[in-house]
Design a protein around this motif. Structure first.
Motif, PDB file in Angstrom:
ATOM      1  N   SER A   1       0.821  -1.209   0.000  1.00 16.33           N
ATOM      2  CA  SER A   1       0.000   0.000   0.000  1.00 16.33           C
ATOM      3  C   SER A   1       0.856   1.259   0.000  1.00 16.33           C
ATOM      4  O   SER A   1       0.547   2.236  -0.691  1.00 16.33           O
ATOM      5  CB  SER A   1      -0.941   0.008   1.214  1.00 16.33           C
ATOM      6  OG  SER A   1      -0.202   0.078   2.422  1.00 16.33           O
TER       7      SER A   1
ATOM      8  N   LYS B   1      -7.877   6.590   2.242  1.00 22.33           N
ATOM      9  CA  LYS B   1      -8.104   6.378   0.818  1.00 22.33           C
ATOM     10  C   LYS B   1      -9.123   7.349   0.217  1.00 22.33           C
ATOM     11  O   LYS B   1      -8.852   7.936  -0.852  1.00 22.33           O
ATOM     12  CB  LYS B   1      -8.537   4.938   0.540  1.00 22.33           C
ATOM     13  CG  LYS B   1      -8.684   4.657  -0.961  1.00 22.33           C
ATOM     14  CD  LYS B   1      -8.912   3.191  -1.258  1.00 22.33           C
ATOM     15  CE  LYS B   1      -8.990   2.980  -2.769  1.00 22.33           C
ATOM     16  NZ  LYS B   1      -9.152   1.550  -3.119  1.00 22.33           N
TER      17      LYS B   1
ATOM     18  N   GLN C   1      -7.299   4.024  -7.314  1.00 23.56           N
ATOM     19  CA  GLN C   1      -8.534   3.399  -6.846  1.00 23.56           C
ATOM     20  C   GLN C   1      -8.445   1.880  -6.869  1.00 23.56           C
ATOM     21  O   GLN C   1      -8.912   1.203  -5.946  1.00 23.56           O
ATOM     22  CB  GLN C   1      -9.717   3.873  -7.701  1.00 23.56           C
ATOM     23  CG  GLN C   1     -11.008   3.099  -7.520  1.00 23.56           C
ATOM     24  CD  GLN C   1     -11.595   3.213  -6.128  1.00 23.56           C
ATOM     25  OE1 GLN C   1     -11.270   4.133  -5.385  1.00 23.56           O
ATOM     26  NE2 GLN C   1     -12.457   2.273  -5.774  1.00 23.56           N
TER      27      GLN C   1
ATOM     28  N   THR D   1      -5.613  -0.083  -7.052  1.00 22.20           N
ATOM     29  CA  THR D   1      -4.384  -0.733  -6.557  1.00 22.20           C
ATOM     30  C   THR D   1      -4.074  -0.439  -5.100  1.00 22.20           C
ATOM     31  O   THR D   1      -3.299  -1.155  -4.481  1.00 22.20           O
ATOM     32  CB  THR D   1      -3.164  -0.307  -7.405  1.00 22.20           C
ATOM     33  OG1 THR D   1      -3.014   1.123  -7.357  1.00 22.20           O
ATOM     34  CG2 THR D   1      -3.315  -0.750  -8.847  1.00 22.20           C
TER      35      THR D   1
ATOM     36  N   ARG E   1      -4.817  -0.466  -1.272  1.00 24.32           N
ATOM     37  CA  ARG E   1      -5.638  -1.222  -0.334  1.00 24.32           C
ATOM     38  C   ARG E   1      -5.144  -0.999   1.088  1.00 24.32           C
ATOM     39  O   ARG E   1      -4.045  -1.411   1.442  1.00 24.32           O
ATOM     40  CB  ARG E   1      -5.574  -2.723  -0.651  1.00 24.32           C
ATOM     41  CG  ARG E   1      -6.169  -3.108  -1.994  1.00 24.32           C
ATOM     42  CD  ARG E   1      -7.698  -3.092  -1.942  1.00 24.32           C
ATOM     43  NE  ARG E   1      -8.272  -3.540  -3.188  1.00 24.32           N
ATOM     44  CZ  ARG E   1      -8.518  -2.742  -4.230  1.00 24.32           C
ATOM     45  NH1 ARG E   1      -8.214  -1.458  -4.158  1.00 24.32           N
ATOM     46  NH2 ARG E   1      -9.057  -3.216  -5.323  1.00 24.32           N
ATOM     47  N   VAL E   2      -5.956  -0.320   1.896  1.00 19.06           N
ATOM     48  CA  VAL E   2      -5.650  -0.146   3.320  1.00 19.06           C
ATOM     49  C   VAL E   2      -6.949  -0.193   4.104  1.00 19.06           C
ATOM     50  O   VAL E   2      -8.035  -0.112   3.551  1.00 19.06           O
ATOM     51  CB  VAL E   2      -4.939   1.189   3.627  1.00 19.06           C
ATOM     52  CG1 VAL E   2      -3.588   1.250   2.991  1.00 19.06           C
ATOM     53  CG2 VAL E   2      -5.802   2.365   3.228  1.00 19.06           C
ATOM     54  N   ASP E   3      -6.805  -0.294   5.434  1.00 19.50           N
ATOM     55  CA  ASP E   3      -7.932  -0.101   6.331  1.00 19.50           C
ATOM     56  C   ASP E   3      -8.271   1.378   6.296  1.00 19.50           C
ATOM     57  O   ASP E   3      -7.482   2.212   6.751  1.00 19.50           O
ATOM     58  CB  ASP E   3      -7.542  -0.533   7.743  1.00 19.50           C
ATOM     59  CG  ASP E   3      -8.705  -0.396   8.738  1.00 19.50           C
ATOM     60  OD1 ASP E   3      -9.489   0.558   8.582  1.00 19.50           O
ATOM     61  OD2 ASP E   3      -8.802  -1.221   9.659  1.00 19.50           O
ATOM     62  N   ASN E   4      -9.428   1.748   5.763  1.00 18.74           N
ATOM     63  CA  ASN E   4      -9.762   3.156   5.543  1.00 18.74           C
ATOM     64  C   ASN E   4      -9.757   3.982   6.819  1.00 18.74           C
ATOM     65  O   ASN E   4      -9.566   5.193   6.777  1.00 18.74           O
ATOM     66  CB  ASN E   4     -11.142   3.272   4.892  1.00 18.74           C
ATOM     67  CG  ASN E   4     -11.047   3.179   3.378  1.00 18.74           C
ATOM     68  OD1 ASN E   4      -9.971   3.299   2.813  1.00 18.74           O
ATOM     69  ND2 ASN E   4     -12.178   2.956   2.736  1.00 18.74           N
TER      70      ASN E   4
ATOM     71  N   ALA F   1      -4.038  -3.215   4.549  1.00 12.46           N
ATOM     72  CA  ALA F   1      -5.145  -4.157   4.698  1.00 12.46           C
ATOM     73  C   ALA F   1      -4.638  -5.584   4.624  1.00 12.46           C
ATOM     74  O   ALA F   1      -3.629  -5.864   3.988  1.00 12.46           O
ATOM     75  CB  ALA F   1      -6.171  -3.905   3.605  1.00 12.46           C
TER      76      ALA F   1
END
Length: 417
Positions: free
Chosen positions: A223, A285, A404, A406, A408-411, A417
């Motif tokens: 990320s 994000k 958008q 690519t 990926r995290v805990d928002n 993530a």
């Protein structure tokens, strides 16, 4: 034990703290006034005097200086001189250089002007970090006041634009003389700044810190790697705004170019104070994505605006600066802190982010912008400008799509993530 003067007793310590806050706020105001006085309308000045072909090179010196100046002075020299003495020396010498620059803003001396501007920026760019260092170390455990102090930097930038526009100097090389006066005043004022100790060399040595070895290791997290890549890419169209927005705004018939572009900094100031709350409320994000989309929208507005019935599009594009800048770059700095702090490399990671955005990304953007501008006629029409602005608009939109799909995290936490 008495608490007088220790900060525990609010009745005694509060006035001292308020005075310190005022001194540091004045520092930030002048620090960014110097930069804003000439940077905002330099493109218009160069186009007006007939050296528009060098705009790309002139706006490349900042990214180069961000790299060279920070390494040579910000990291190395700061270990041998106190931050305030460096501020004195760099701003006084820089002020003298600024006084000489207007005489070189001519077709005969254009190349010399760019080289001397590079020399000046190598002196100026480290002072941004030094000002932050003085403020943060002086505030000590009251770093919660730093956003308020830093906001005066944005106010200084706004004031510079308004004064330049009000004085009718938006297209005049005299913008450098206005900056020179304030630079020398700031150099003298720096004698009075709080005395803070030079940095202590970190474990592993200076070279390891300069090369950001530990910070680069953070990119093993997918990320964060995607974020750094997109931050670098979005800085390419960002550079085109700084370099050519003033020339474009002047071309559509707006007289007060400096004042008009200051609307963007007013917008930036508005969102800056709300950014910590927005970050906690929505996560990283959505903010980063909105920032990227705003860049695409801004350039699309520039591509349809004109000096007639669509003048609203230009003002709207300028006013989007707060969303463009704060939602991506301020939120990005907060995100970088959440990733780097557990590893104890926050300073390195922030430096690396600056290297990729204000260094690599904006250098590429300045040069790509120069290539696009070179395709325009000597006196570009509104239609010519429209064609140029579609390139960064489409680029920013594509970068937003890449991000958008690519990233990926805990928002909520910003953790991978």
């Amino acid at each position: 034990m008495s608490t007088a003067g220790t900060g525990v007793s609010g009745a005694v310590a509060q006035p001292v703290s308020a005075m310190l806050t005022g001194r540091l706020s004045a520092l930030m105001f002048m620090q960014f006034f110097v930069w804003g006085a000439w940077n905002v309308t330099l493109g218009l000045v160069m186009q007006t005097v007939g050296i528009g072909s060098l705009i790309g090179n002139a706006f490349s010196v900042g990214p180069i200086a961000s790299i060279a100046g920070s390494f040579l002075l910000g990291m190395a020299a700061a270990r041998y001189l106190s931050p305030r003495m460096l501020m004195v020396i760099l701003h006084l010498i820089g002020g003298v250089i600024l006084f000489f620059l207007p005489s070189l803003v001519t077709p005969e001396h254009g190349d010399t002007f760019v080289w001397l501007l590079l020399g000046y920026m190598i002196l100026y760019m480290p002072t941004v970090g030094l000002a932050n260092t003085i403020a943060l170390k002086s505030l000590d455990d009251r770093v919660d006041r730093f956003p308020f102090v830093r906001a005066f930097g944005t106010l200084g930038w706004i004031a510079a634009g308004l004064i330049i526009g009000w004085a009718g100097l938006s297209a005049s090389p005299q913008i450098f003389q206005v900056a020179a006066v304030v630079s020398i005043v700031l150099g003298l004022y720096s004698f009075t700044l709080p005395k803070v100790a030079p940095d202590t060399p970190p474990e592993g040595g200076l070279i390891k810190q300069i090369l950001c070895v530990d910070a680069f290791g953070l990119m093993r997290q997918r990320s964060f790697l995607v974020f750094i890549l997109c931050a670098t890419l979005i800085s390419i169209p960002l550079a085109m705004y700084y370099a050519y927005a003033s020339a474009y705004v002047g071309s559509v018939g707006i007289q007060n170019v400096g004042g008009t572009l200051a609307i963007g900094q007013m917008s930036e100031l508005l969102f800056m104070f709300s950014m910590p709350w927005l970050y906690r409320r929505f996560g990283v994000k959505p903010l980063l994505l909105v920032g990227m989309i705003a860049w695409a929208l801004r350039y699309a507005l520039f591509a349809i605006g004109d000096g007639g019935s669509s003048l609203w599009a230009i003002y709207s594009g300028v006013a989007l600066h707060g969303v463009c800048y704060d939602f991506f770059f301020v939120a990005g700095a907060i995100y970088t802190g959440t990733i780097a702090s557990p590893k104890g490399v926050n300073a390195q990671a922030q430096g690396m982010l600056t290297l990729f955005t204000y260094g690599v990304g904006m250098l590429l953007g300045s040069q790509i912008g120069a290539l696009l501008y070179a395709q325009l006629p000597a006196s570009p029409s509104i239609a010519d400008w429209h064609g140029m602005w579609w390139y960064p608009a489409i680029a920013a939109a594509l970068i937003a799509i890449l991000f958008q799909f690519t990233f990926r995290v805990d928002n909520k936490t910003g953790a991978p993530a």
